[in-house]
Design a protein around this motif. Structure first.
Motif, short mmCIF file in Angstrom:
data_model
loop_
_atom_site.label_atom_id
_atom_site.label_comp_id
_atom_site.label_asym_id
_atom_site.label_seq_id
_atom_site.Cartn_x
_atom_site.Cartn_y
_atom_site.Cartn_z
N ASN A 60 -2.37 8.35 -31.12
CA ASN A 60 -1.91 8.70 -29.78
C ASN A 60 -2.80 8.05 -28.74
O ASN A 60 -4.01 8.30 -28.71
N LEU A 118 5.48 11.66 -36.59
CA LEU A 118 4.17 11.18 -36.14
C LEU A 118 4.25 9.68 -35.89
O LEU A 118 4.82 8.93 -36.68
N SER A 127 4.28 9.31 -28.11
CA SER A 127 3.28 10.13 -28.78
C SER A 127 3.89 10.86 -29.97
O SER A 127 5.12 10.83 -30.17
N ASP A 128 3.04 11.51 -30.74
CA ASP A 128 3.52 12.32 -31.86
C ASP A 128 4.60 13.28 -31.39
O ASP A 128 4.45 13.93 -30.34
N HIS A 129 5.68 13.38 -32.17
CA HIS A 129 6.79 14.30 -31.94
C HIS A 129 7.72 13.85 -30.80
O HIS A 129 8.84 14.37 -30.69
#
Length: 551
Positions: free
Chosen positions: A19, A254, A426-428
């Protein structure tokens, strides 16, 4: 010395793994307006050296508290190494639009050096083989950490580092004396941390009481509407945002360490004409509907379109007008359905408009700054847990629309001809769309994890196709009352039948046969109706064409 807010600190705290919480922008410049018709690297260095003091972001660097016992601080650094922050590179062969996007994606995949002020600028040459650009054009890729700027602050920074005229304005930015701040000792930092802990305990209690009072003030009818989001009356009431889980998509895992970037330009005059045909729609409504249509096309081509609509995080500025603020982040956000479940472009637009209005009313119920209060008042670990378990499951992508200047800007005499905002995946939430209006064009950039979107050029085609379909559908509507929007009042179509002129496009950069073959190889199309229209030669900084339609 100035301590970061909780929101600013959150962007530092969550920057780990793959990230990267920096935001960026890509500007393309025409040097023919500069004195002598050219701009050299040293001219750019001199230009920015005269502007380092117009915004604190250029000289501030981080001082962290040992063991993250408290939030970090900004200190002014008078010893700035300008040539470290402003670098000169050139595109590799063949130097086309695809190579520019690959280079931008690679630069965007590198974190900033936290031991120095958190910004970088890359001067990119070798753009002459990109169709449609003026001869000798060059690009600037600017990176700033999100801890220091948000969308509105970034737009203000853009104006500050540019001029309104190509003529030199040296006298307008005189050099000032800079006083360096010493780094505080560990004892000083710990002492401040103890005092701040006492203050924040009171802030958390206040946040709890404010939230409890707003929830307690809800009527039984409002609560029932929230539990039944399909109720036609739900959109008309100020109902607080509730938890609605978003459908699972390829963008919700992810992220990898690598990014892809792709961008398009859409003519604002066509979008303004569309607003004259349907009451009460905004440029932001059109932007959301275009993104929703593009996502529908992209996922349908891959046979991954969920029956339920995708939902986007829509950031909302909470800056008070007339107050300069401290910079940094003054932003909240609400989930907004993009209505990817609606096939008709105008029906999608009306549904998006109703949902966006309902989301804004819901945010007013809890306060537009509620999300910012969570990040500001809670410890970082608690804020991260709240976002991960209460916010991210409701989202698929991010959409952000920032209004920029409507006049030409200049840097060292060179005219800014195209401007692409580049934000965070970013993640998600592995896909981000940011729109920025500049000088008659809405520039939209998609940033994604490379594994989640291996074919960004195809997604750019989806954005252009969604725009063309929406504009054509609006033009084709009869001048009569439109059926009611889902959950909202009927939308009236104006009797105005202004002819839509063909937008003067910048020649689009071609999609290479290999890129097209790769994209097609990864798509399984069941019927001809899912086959994408043949891509025309695609121009880099392309402004999409507005097709003529008979009324």
């Amino acid at each position: 010395m100035e301590q970061l807010s909780g929101t600013d600190s959150y962007f530092l705290y969550t920057e780990r793994g793959n990230n990267y919480n920096h935001v960026a922008a890509l500007g393309i410049y025409d040097p023919s307006t500069a004195p002598g018709g050219m701009v050299r690297y040293k001219d750019i260095l001199q230009y920015f050296s005269r502007r380092l003091d117009i915004n604190k972001v250029f000289r501030r660097r981080l001082v962290t508290v040992p063991h993250e016992f408290d939030r970090p601080y900004w200190v002014d650094d008078a010893d700035l190494d300008l040539e470290f922050h402003i670098r000169h590179i050139a595109l590799p062969e063949p130097g086309d639009w695809r190579q520019l996007m690959i280079q931008v994606a690679r630069l965007h995949s590198r974190p900033l050096d936290r031991s120095r002020p958190l910004w970088e600028i890359y001067v990119v040459g070798g753009l002459d083989k990109i169709p449609g650009l003026p001869v000798g054009s060059f690009a600037l890729f600017l990176k700033f950490h999100h801890a220091s700027v948000d969308g509105q602050a970034g737009a203000a920074l853009l104006k500050a580092v540019h001029s309104l005229s190509p003529t030199p304005d040296d006298d307008g930015h005189p050099r000032s004396t800079i006083y360096a701040e010493r780094d505080p000792t560990s004892v000083e930092l710990y002492t401040r941390a103890v005092a701040h802990g006492v203050v924040r305990t009171g802030s958390i209690s206040k946040l709890y009481l404010n939230t409890l009072s707003k929830v307690a003030g809800l009527t039984i009818d409002q609560i029932a509407r929230q539990l039944k989001p399909g109720d036609p009356g739900a959109a008309a009431a100020a109902t607080p945002p509730g938890f609605v889980k978003a459908p699972a998509t390829r963008f919700n895992g992810l992220v990898s360490a690598n990014r892809v970037v792709e961008a398009v330009g859409l003519p604002l005059d066509a979008m303004q004409r569309a607003r004259t045909r349907i009451d009460d729609i905004t440029i932001n409504d059109l932007f959301l509907a275009i993104v929703g249509g593009a996502l529908r096309k992209y996922l349908a081509a891959k046979e991954e379109l969920p029956a339920k609509s995708l939902t986007a995080l829509m950031p909302m500025s909470v800056r008070q007008e007339g107050k300069p603020g401290k910079g940094g982040n003054e932003v909240g956000g609400v989930p907004v359905p993009l209505r990817t479940d609606v096939a008709d472009p105008v029906g999608r637009l009306l549904a998006v408009r109703a949902d966006a209005q309902a989301a804004k009313r819901g945010s007013e119920t809890m306060g537009r700054g509620f999300l910012k209060s969570i990040l500001d008042d809670l410890p970082n670990f608690a804020s991260e847990a709240f976002m991960r378990y209460a916010v991210y499951p409701q989202l698929n992508v991010t959409v952000s629309n920032v209004r920029g200047p409507d006049v030409p800007l200049y840097m060292s005499g060179a005219r800014l001809v195209h401007f692409y905002p580049v934000s965070i995946a970013s993640d998600h939430i592995g896909l981000n769309h940011t729109g920025f209006s500049y000088n008659g064009v809405m520039w939209i950039t998609a940033v994604a994890c490379r594994n989640m979107m291996p074919d960004p050029a195809f997604y750019a085609e989806c954005l252009r196709g969604s725009f063309d379909e929406l504009m054509a559908a609006i033009d084709a509507r009869p001048s009569a009352a439109h059926p009611p929007a889902p959950g909202g009042k009927p939308a009236r179509i104006h009797a105005v039948t202004a002819k839509r002129r063909r937008a003067k496009p910048v020649a689009p950069p071609p999609v290479s046969p290999r890129a097209r073959a790769t994209a097609k190889g990864k798509m399984k199309t069941k019927t001809k109706t899912r086959t994408q229209s043949g891509a025309k030669a695609r121009g880099a900084p392309a402004v999409a064409k507005s097709k003529k339609r008979r009324g």
